[in-house]
Each structure stands twice: as structure tokens, then as C-alpha cells.
Design a protein around this motif. Structure first.
Motif, PDB file in Angstrom:
ATOM      1  N   ALA A 288      68.346  15.842  53.183  1.00  0.00           N
ATOM      2  CA  ALA A 288      68.997  17.050  53.005  1.00  0.00           C
ATOM      3  C   ALA A 288      68.019  18.030  52.786  1.00  0.00           C
ATOM      4  O   ALA A 288      68.080  19.173  53.239  1.00  0.00           O
ATOM      5  CB  ALA A 288      69.752  16.885  51.580  1.00  0.00           C
ATOM      6  N   ARG A 289      66.882  17.747  52.125  1.00  0.00           N
ATOM      7  CA  ARG A 289      65.810  18.641  52.106  1.00  0.00           C
ATOM      8  C   ARG A 289      65.087  18.902  53.556  1.00  0.00           C
ATOM      9  O   ARG A 289      64.478  19.989  53.644  1.00  0.00           O
ATOM     10  CB  ARG A 289      64.691  18.193  51.163  1.00  0.00           C
ATOM     11  CG  ARG A 289      64.917  17.993  49.625  1.00  0.00           C
ATOM     12  CD  ARG A 289      64.206  16.991  48.803  1.00  0.00           C
ATOM     13  NE  ARG A 289      63.073  17.412  48.891  1.00  0.00           N
ATOM     14  CZ  ARG A 289      61.727  16.818  48.642  1.00  0.00           C
ATOM     15  NH1 ARG A 289      61.992  15.245  48.461  1.00  0.00           N
ATOM     16  NH2 ARG A 289      60.548  16.926  48.637  1.00  0.00           N
TER      17      ARG A 289
ATOM     18  N   SER B 194      73.196  20.635  51.638  1.00  0.00           N
ATOM     19  CA  SER B 194      73.158  19.828  50.567  1.00  0.00           C
ATOM     20  C   SER B 194      73.545  18.164  50.733  1.00  0.00           C
ATOM     21  O   SER B 194      73.535  17.786  51.982  1.00  0.00           O
ATOM     22  CB  SER B 194      74.648  20.119  49.832  1.00  0.00           C
ATOM     23  OG  SER B 194      75.756  19.591  50.701  1.00  0.00           O
ATOM     24  N   ARG B 195      73.037  17.573  49.641  1.00  0.00           N
ATOM     25  CA  ARG B 195      73.019  16.187  49.733  1.00  0.00           C
ATOM     26  C   ARG B 195      74.629  15.633  49.890  1.00  0.00           C
ATOM     27  O   ARG B 195      74.692  14.581  50.865  1.00  0.00           O
ATOM     28  CB  ARG B 195      72.687  15.510  48.538  1.00  0.00           C
ATOM     29  CG  ARG B 195      72.497  14.013  48.409  1.00  0.00           C
ATOM     30  CD  ARG B 195      72.151  13.487  46.847  1.00  0.00           C
ATOM     31  NE  ARG B 195      72.210  12.176  46.895  1.00  0.00           N
ATOM     32  CZ  ARG B 195      73.235  10.908  47.013  1.00  0.00           C
ATOM     33  NH1 ARG B 195      74.372  11.881  47.070  1.00  0.00           N
ATOM     34  NH2 ARG B 195      72.993   9.983  46.940  1.00  0.00           N
ATOM     35  N   GLU B 196      75.707  16.264  49.442  1.00  0.00           N
ATOM     36  CA  GLU B 196      76.982  15.980  49.600  1.00  0.00           C
ATOM     37  C   GLU B 196      77.418  15.921  51.259  1.00  0.00           C
ATOM     38  O   GLU B 196      77.885  15.222  51.765  1.00  0.00           O
ATOM     39  CB  GLU B 196      77.806  16.958  48.976  1.00  0.00           C
ATOM     40  CG  GLU B 196      77.682  16.700  47.449  1.00  0.00           C
ATOM     41  CD  GLU B 196      76.498  17.302  46.740  1.00  0.00           C
ATOM     42  OE1 GLU B 196      75.777  18.023  47.319  1.00  0.00           O
ATOM     43  OE2 GLU B 196      76.252  16.888  45.637  1.00  0.00           O
ATOM     44  N   THR B 197      76.841  17.085  51.889  1.00  0.00           N
ATOM     45  CA  THR B 197      77.032  17.223  53.251  1.00  0.00           C
ATOM     46  C   THR B 197      76.502  16.196  54.057  1.00  0.00           C
ATOM     47  O   THR B 197      76.837  15.734  55.141  1.00  0.00           O
ATOM     48  CB  THR B 197      76.803  18.563  53.679  1.00  0.00           C
ATOM     49  OG1 THR B 197      77.401  19.655  53.138  1.00  0.00           O
ATOM     50  CG2 THR B 197      76.874  18.943  55.267  1.00  0.00           C
TER      51      THR B 197
END
Length: 241
Positions: free
Chosen positions: A180-181, A186-189
């Protein structure tokens, strides 16, 4: 702490270097250690040395306007960082942190530059490292500009994979938070994208290995170093956090 010549020989920077050149490099550098989570260099500070990773993993990050880390690269054994410091007097362009305990070789700036002038084979090795890094940066920028999150995730996996006996392997498997970074999502995506790729059979997961099953995700990388040991069974994308 003495610098092991055998470890230098395995680094792309010293591809083609003879025994005498490796001995000079070992005498020039200092073996240093970095504990897990420690900061090795800090963005904006003065530059005094280049580093070569002998053991362990580091991440290269920038801080965005909100104070959050933006992951630029993950580096491991054989990779170097801080190489721009050898050629200019500008401050560090990024922060480098140890993801795990690391063993490094620290090459002081001025003596290492003189060493490069005297050893064109190492100078060309460093140029090759810089060119490969620039190509990766260009692909990353292109991906951020042109692709959706799914495209950016698959591009990242293809960029980090190695050809191991005809199989596309990523090792170590990046965490969803790390992906994600890297891709600006986002981490969820990222979790949804990874689940979708797994369900569709494009990737599989188990432990700390990633295997890309579908070559439709991208072209086979032209040049990759194989990891030290291939998994015994079909590797799968790690579900680590």
C-alpha cells in the motif's frame, strides 16, 4: 570489523572485479551493524558514505506532506544505497531504515570516489546499478500515473520477482501495508486486490514466498538475481500484514 571478500564478490556492484580489486574494496570499507528498526541514514542530513548490504533488509522512504512514509524501495543483500553521495555534496534524498538486523559495509565518500577512478570495472558496475534503479523508478512513476490500484499492485509484483527455474517468485513477500505504501493506496484496497488476484488464480500464497502463476500480469523480467533457495512446493503470495 573486517569486510568479507566473498560477500563483496556476490554483489552486482563488483561484477567482473578481480581478486586484487576486491581486496582493495574490503580494505577501504568498514563492516557495520544496524539493529532492526534503526535509521541508517536520514533524509536531509549530510552525506559521508555509501553502503552495501551484506545481510538483512532495509526500506528507503520519504515523508509526505502529512508526515506519512512513502516507500520508495526495499533493498536486500547485494544492494547498495547512498551511492549518490559519492558524486555530489547534496543532502541525503531519502531515509533508510533497517527492516531487520543488518550487516553492512560502509564506504567513506572521498576514498571510495578515488577507488572508483582507479577501478573502471567497479565504476561501470555502479553505473549499471544506477541505471537499473532509474529504470525501476521510471516504471513506478508510469504505473502511478497510468494504472489503477490493481495495475500498480501487479506491476510492483512483477518488478520484484525473480525467475527461479521458470517460475516467477517474489521473496520475501511484501506485506499488504508495504505494498500500500509503495503504490499509493490504502491497505484495505490492496487487500481486496490481492484477494481478487488469488481468487482468479493469478497468484497463490503460503509463508513468505510469492509465486505469480499467470504470466499475463506482465512481461518476464529481463534481469533478476535468483533468491538463495527456491521453495520446495508451489510458492504462494504471503497473507502477512
Amino acid at each position: 570489523m573486517p569486510v568479507p571478500i566473498a560477500a563483496l564478490r556476490r554483489a552486482p556492484l563488483f561484477d567482473g572485479a578481480g581478486a586484487g580489486t576486491l581486496q582493495q574494496a574490503a580494505a577501504l570499507g568498514d563492516a557495520v551493524a544496524a539493529t532492526r528498526g534503526s535509521t541508517i541514514v536520514t533524509e536531509g542530513e549530510g552525506t559521508a558514505a555509501m553502503y552495501l548490504i551484506l545481510r538483512g533488509q532495509v526500506e528507503v522512504v520519504l515523508l509526505d506532506v502529512g508526515g506519512r512514509d512513502v516507500l520508495l524501495a526495499s533493498l536486500g543483500p547485494g544492494d547498495c544505497f547512498g551511492e549518490m553521495a559519492v558524486f555530489d555534496a547534496l543532502p541525503r534524498s531519502a531515509t533508510v531504515r533497517a527492516v531487520e538486523a543488518c550487516k553492512l559495509v560502509r564506504f567513506p565518500k572521498a576514498p571510495f570516489l578515488e577507488f572508483l577512478r582507479a577501478t573502471p570495472e567497479v565504476l561501470f558496475g555502479l553505473v549499471h546499478v544506477l541505471v537499473e534503479r532509474l529504470r525501476k523508478a521510471n516504471r513506478h512513476i508510469e504505473g502511478l500515473a497510468a494504472a489503477n490500484v490493481a495495475g500498480r499492485v501487479t506491476r510492483l509484483l512483477m518488478d520484484r520477482c525473480a525467475n527461479v527455474d521458470g517460475r516467477l517468485i517474489v521473496q520475501p513477500a511484501p506485506s499488504k501495508a508495504g505494498i500500500a505504501r509503495s503504490v499509493g493506496a490504502s491497505r484495505e484496497t490492496v487487500s481486496r486486490v490481492m484477494s481478487s488476484l488469488t481468487t482468479a488464480g493469478h497468484i497463490h500464497s503460503a509463508g513468505n514466498w510469492i509465486e505469480i502463476v499467470s504470466h499475463d500480469l506482465g512481461d518476464l523480467p529481463r534481469r533478476r538475481r535468483a533468491p538463495p533457495k527456491a521453495p520446495g512446493r508451489a510458492a504462494r503470495v504471503a497473507e502477512s500484514d
